[in-house]
Design an enzyme around this catalytic site. Structure first.
Site, short mmCIF file in Angstrom:
data_model
loop_
_atom_site.label_atom_id
_atom_site.label_comp_id
_atom_site.label_asym_id
_atom_site.label_seq_id
_atom_site.Cartn_x
_atom_site.Cartn_y
_atom_site.Cartn_z
N ASP A 39 29.30 -43.46 -5.78
CA ASP A 39 30.09 -42.92 -4.92
C ASP A 39 31.45 -42.34 -5.62
O ASP A 39 32.05 -43.08 -6.60
CB ASP A 39 30.61 -43.62 -3.73
CG ASP A 39 29.36 -43.98 -2.69
OD1 ASP A 39 28.48 -43.05 -2.79
OD2 ASP A 39 29.38 -45.12 -1.94
N TYR A 67 28.10 -55.36 -10.06
CA TYR A 67 29.33 -54.68 -9.83
C TYR A 67 30.49 -55.88 -9.46
O TYR A 67 30.15 -56.89 -9.30
CB TYR A 67 29.03 -54.00 -8.27
CG TYR A 67 28.29 -53.20 -8.23
CD1 TYR A 67 28.37 -51.54 -8.48
CD2 TYR A 67 26.74 -53.19 -7.74
CE1 TYR A 67 27.29 -50.71 -8.52
CE2 TYR A 67 25.86 -52.46 -7.67
CZ TYR A 67 26.17 -51.02 -7.79
OH TYR A 67 25.19 -50.08 -7.69
N ASP A 81 34.42 -48.70 4.06
CA ASP A 81 35.43 -49.00 2.90
C ASP A 81 36.64 -48.57 3.09
O ASP A 81 37.01 -47.91 4.50
CB ASP A 81 34.88 -48.17 1.68
CG ASP A 81 34.78 -46.47 2.01
OD1 ASP A 81 35.59 -46.23 2.43
OD2 ASP A 81 33.75 -45.92 1.50
N ARG A 175 29.00 -52.15 0.07
CA ARG A 175 30.14 -51.84 1.12
C ARG A 175 29.44 -52.44 2.44
O ARG A 175 30.56 -52.97 3.26
CB ARG A 175 30.48 -50.56 1.42
CG ARG A 175 29.53 -49.44 1.29
CD ARG A 175 30.17 -48.17 1.32
NE ARG A 175 29.30 -46.99 1.01
CZ ARG A 175 29.03 -45.96 1.85
NH1 ARG A 175 29.60 -46.06 2.92
NH2 ARG A 175 28.08 -45.21 1.50
#
Length: 315
Positions: A39, A67, A81, A175
């Protein structure tokens, strides 16, 4: 410019396509692709495939990813988010660090996850974010994903902040884990930062930033390229000699008696290629004389032959 894979450190607010465009300009190569879209607000590792190496991108789609994620607790947004529209603000009064850690660790293993409505996942041929932007409701089915490992890196309950490292399967929305964590804690939560550290065999430590790339000449860029076979470590290994290797380069099938099997495939994740070949049956194929990587193939048990799946070396 030879074929290969360049590991880029994608900055925040860049799209994956922006990164591809920078590499095209820097290398002068038109055939460039990227693996594992990030993203725009996410950062970190983005593999860029140059030349014929784009042909192996399909194989890496199922690789697990690692991540580092930051979470803001106490709010809920429409995008799950920090950059979305705030729907609720609940605060984190009375929240304890032990409670946060326990709730976070409960997401380890196989979990059921409903993908966010602001995502590129397609339903009836249309991306979910397109429905969301039009204000249309659509049924989103929950699906199983796997969180291989979560490493808790600390939290500040008073400020509503949390950081953790996560290794997860293809299709996992980090997320959404942040959102679901907030719901479990009763205070709401959103992702406030995301950096991809690893993807399969690729590591962020190997990455170059786009601004560094702009100042590098082609020779310097070539020194940073990983070979096309680098990420295919789970495949078997075959060697072919002489004219049989040349025949394979043309996409021809070779009798199994004329190949030398050095390693058996060990990558079995339940996925298949676009041609329906299980990854657990794929081999890397090399020239016996030169060691050159010729491409990938699989054994046709019925005909007892090696069939080419993707040929990367030309005559």
């Amino acid at each position: 410019m030879r074929d290969g894979i360049l590991i880029l450190n994608k900055p925040q607010e860049w799209t994956s396509h922006d990164c591809v465009a920078v590499v095209r300009r820097a290398t002068g190569v038109k055939k460039v692709g990227h693996g594992g879209t990030l993203d725009p607000m996410a950062e970190g590792l983005l593999p860029i495939f140059i030349g014929k190496s784009t042909r192996i991108m399909e194989y890496l789609d199922s690789d697990s990813k690692t991540y580092r994620c930051r979470v803001k607790l106490g709010i809920v947004t429409d995008t799950q988010d920090i950059w979305g529209t705030v729907l609720e603000s609940r605060g984190t009064k009375g929240l304890r660090e032990e409670e946060i850690k326990e709730a976070l660790m409960s997401f380890q293993g196989e979990i059921s996850q409903v993908p966010p409505k602001y995502s590129a996942l397609k339903v009836k041929g249309k991306k979910l974010y397109e429905y969301a932007r039009q204000g249309l409701d659509v049924d989103i089915e929950a699906r199983k994903v796997r969180v291989h490992e979560i490493e808790y890196e600390g939290a500040d309950p008073e400020r509503g902040e949390l950081q953790f490292k996560i290794t997860c399967s293809k299709g996992t929305y980090v997320r959404t884990i942040c959102h679901d964590l907030g719901q479990k804690l009763g205070c709401g939560g959103v992702m406030s930062g995301l950096v991809r550290l690893k993807s399969g065999r690729f590591d962020l430590a190997e990455a170059v930033r786009p601004d560094e790339l702009k100042s590098m000449d082609k020779e310097d860029i070539e020194k940073r390229l990983l070979p096309p076979d680098y990420p295919l470590e789970g495949f078997g290994v075959l060697e072919i000699k002489g004219d049989r290797g040349d025949f394979f380069r043309k996409g021809g099938s070779v009798s199994w008696k004329q190949v030398k099997e050095k390693e058996k495939p060990r990558q079995d994740r339940g996925f298949k290629t676009g041609r329906g070949i299980p990854y657990s049956r794929l081999y890397r194929v090399y020239s016996l004389e030169t060691g050159e990587f010729l491409g990938t193939g699989f054994r046709d048990d019925e005909k007892d032959i090696l069939k080419a799946d993707k040929v990367l070396a030309a005559l």
